[in-house]
Design a protein around this motif. Structure first.
Motif, PDB file in Angstrom:
ATOM      1  N   GLN A  27      42.878 -61.090 -90.600  1.00  0.00           N
ATOM      2  CA  GLN A  27      41.697 -60.612 -89.898  1.00  0.00           C
ATOM      3  C   GLN A  27      41.096 -59.410 -90.615  1.00  0.00           C
ATOM      4  O   GLN A  27      39.870 -59.322 -90.798  1.00  0.00           O
ATOM      5  N   GLN A 120      36.220 -53.135 -82.575  1.00  0.00           N
ATOM      6  CA  GLN A 120      35.895 -54.545 -82.412  1.00  0.00           C
ATOM      7  C   GLN A 120      35.712 -54.947 -80.954  1.00  0.00           C
ATOM      8  O   GLN A 120      34.954 -55.859 -80.647  1.00  0.00           O
ATOM      9  N   PRO A 452      31.323 -63.259 -78.010  1.00  0.00           N
ATOM     10  CA  PRO A 452      32.690 -63.773 -78.093  1.00  0.00           C
ATOM     11  C   PRO A 452      33.305 -64.053 -76.722  1.00  0.00           C
ATOM     12  O   PRO A 452      34.151 -64.945 -76.608  1.00  0.00           O
ATOM     13  N   ASP A 459      32.963 -64.436 -83.703  1.00  0.00           N
ATOM     14  CA  ASP A 459      33.365 -63.060 -83.988  1.00  0.00           C
ATOM     15  C   ASP A 459      32.144 -62.156 -83.860  1.00  0.00           C
ATOM     16  O   ASP A 459      31.009 -62.612 -84.011  1.00  0.00           O
TER      17      ASP A 459
END
Length: 500
Positions: A27, A120, A452, A459
């Motif tokens: 990732q 994120q 998402p 993503d």
């Protein structure tokens, strides 16, 4: 001595941990490939945060936060919660305490927390904070949303089961949700213990600043967590310009304005009439070229008058003036409006479950008035509401969500109705006495962002690093990580088969 099965179980646990680590490396490498992260170590004067792409609190505006930059990290300090947030560019090594202290010393009594940026996933504990995130365009980095959120993308997320469990609801689920994101944007409760004890909690004191523009500057604060400082600077500059222009064209004789409400008798409150002189409201009135009622003088002779801080324990927040009806609403109404007979414009803040059905007749009935009243705001039809803009799903008012992030919308909307200037933006405020309706209904269909929370295969859109570092350091070998994952996964599968 450990049995064979226990040994296999232990090996399985180790393999699973290695598998998760390997996937994390993949990732990270995907984010490096996308330009969001970088493992290259800056050399010499190189930095991931160039001076022209930084944010700093204006010395004349927001007073409760500072931001300091180093080549691979930045330090954001919140003086209210006494917390320091070290935000490290993803792909870089988290700095040591000594390295951080060399940039910004940790003051006595302060807590230090570490985050990788851009984050994120996030959650916001109030709709007010969601509005800043919405302005930055990173709705795809929010995992849980307040059920009363109004912006289109928040309504879209809620339709995908992204609702934040209230703190007073399922406590375990609420804690699990907060722990499941990189950062939780929140506000201090009593003593800020709620923020201090939340490991990934970040205090955003937008409500504790002195005025509307000062609060709006927190777009910079939140942007730092997403590496979106340049965008925040542009947005805030636009807010300052628009706010300054919004009061142009004001009346030669400033109208007198009062914000009022009526509380029906309930299990938690007695029946009463109220004048609100919260500081942000009186500031807005002044800034559009109008004058606020001097409630201290106007209401002084009314029996039972109670004066309290607009926000308990915070005198700077303004005052709230409450007049009990003492079971005689008609008499209390007469005394209340006698005191308000010089008021030109009323802002009626009575709660309406369905704002679309609340009209001028609703106002008159609620306050015990008639259309034949000699009160100036009745005769001249100047009765305003703050419910022009609302979310479709819960009929929640956008006033309580986006006003702090976008004070220019509020002041322009107020100037439009107070001065009857149709060249101004229509927002939040409507004049029910002139039959204006709730004509700005925000809907999930208005969200064009891929989320998402609605599709696990999506993503977040990559956010490029602010500084371009020339390759001169050691980077993680992404191809090697990709080769490791299948092998670890195979090991996990074999071990699991043996254990069960």
């Amino acid at each position: 001595v450990m049995s064979c099965k226990n040994m296999l179980r232990a090996a399985f646990a180790a393999a699973l941990a290695a598998s998760r680590g390997a996937f994390a490396v993949v990732q990270d490498n995907a984010r490096i490939a996308a330009g969001e992260c970088s493992a290259t170590i800056p050399a010499g004067s190189q930095t991931y945060f160039p001076a022209q792409k930084q944010v700093h609190a204006d010395a004349m505006l927001a007073k409760l936060f500072t931001v300091t930059y180093a080549p691979t990290f930045k330090v954001l300090t919140d003086s209210l919660s006494k917390e320091q947030y070290v935000l490290t560019q993803c792909g870089q090594v988290q700095p040591s305490a000594a390295a951080v202290n060399a940039v910004e010393v940790l003051k006595t009594g302060f807590i230090r927390k570490y985050f990788g940026v851009p984050v994120q996933s996030s959650a916001a504990m109030s709709t007010v904070l969601l509005a800043f995130i919405d302005s930055l365009g990173v709705q795809d980095r929010v995992k849980f949303v307040d059920s009363y959120a109004t912006a289109p993308c928040w309504q879209k997320a809620l339709a995908c089961d992204a609702e934040m469990e209230p703190s007073y609801g399922n406590v375990s689920l609420h804690a699990e949700q907060l722990a499941g994101v990189d950062v939780v944007f929140m506000g201090c409760g009593s003593g800020c213990a709620n923020v201090n004890t939340q490991k990934n909690g970040v205090n955003v004191p937008v409500r504790q600043e002195a005025g509307p523009v000062e609060s709006a500057e927190y777009i910079k604060y939140i942007a730092a967590f997403f590496n979106l400082e340049p965008k925040a600077n542009e947005l805030f500059a636009a807010t300052q310009t628009s706010y300054a222009q919004a009061s142009s064209g004001k009346s030669a004789t400033p109208p007198l304005v009062a914000w009022i409400t009526y509380n029906a008798k309930s299990a938690w409150s007695a029946e009463s009439f109220v004048v609100s002189q919260a500081s942000y409201k009186t500031t807005m009135v002044t800034d559009v070229g109008a004058t606020s009622l001097n409630a201290t003088t106007a209401l002084a002779g009314i029996a039972g008058l109670k004066v309290t801080d607009a926000v308990t324990g915070k005198p700077a927040s303004g005052k709230t003036y409450t007049i009990p009806t003492n079971e005689d609403k008609a008499a209390a109404s007469a005394a209340f409006f006698k005191a308000l007979e010089g008021v030109d414009v009323i802002v009626d803040e009575v709660y309406a479950p369905d704002p679309t059905t609340y009209n001028f007749e609703s106002f008159l009935s609620t306050y015990g008035l008639t259309s034949s009243s000699d009160l100036k705001f009745v005769k001249n039809k100047m009765v305003l509401r703050i419910d022009r803009t609302m979310g479709e799903a819960m009929k929640s008012l956008d006033w309580y969500e986006s006003r702090i992030a976008k004070p220019e919308w509020a002041i322009e909307g107020l100037a439009r109705v107070v001065h009857e200037d149709t060249s101004k933006r229509a927002k939040y405020f409507r004049n029910v006495a002139k039959d204006e309706t709730v004509d700005q209904v925000l809907k999930a269909a208005g969200c064009t962002k891929a989320l998402p929370v609605c599709d696990a295969l999506i993503d977040p859109v990559p956010i490029k690093t602010l500084g371009e570092i020339k390759v001169g350091g050691t980077e993680v070998a992404g191809a090697e990580a990709l080769r490791v994952v299948p092998l670890v996964a195979l090991a996990v599968a074999v071990l699991w088969a043996a254990v069960v």
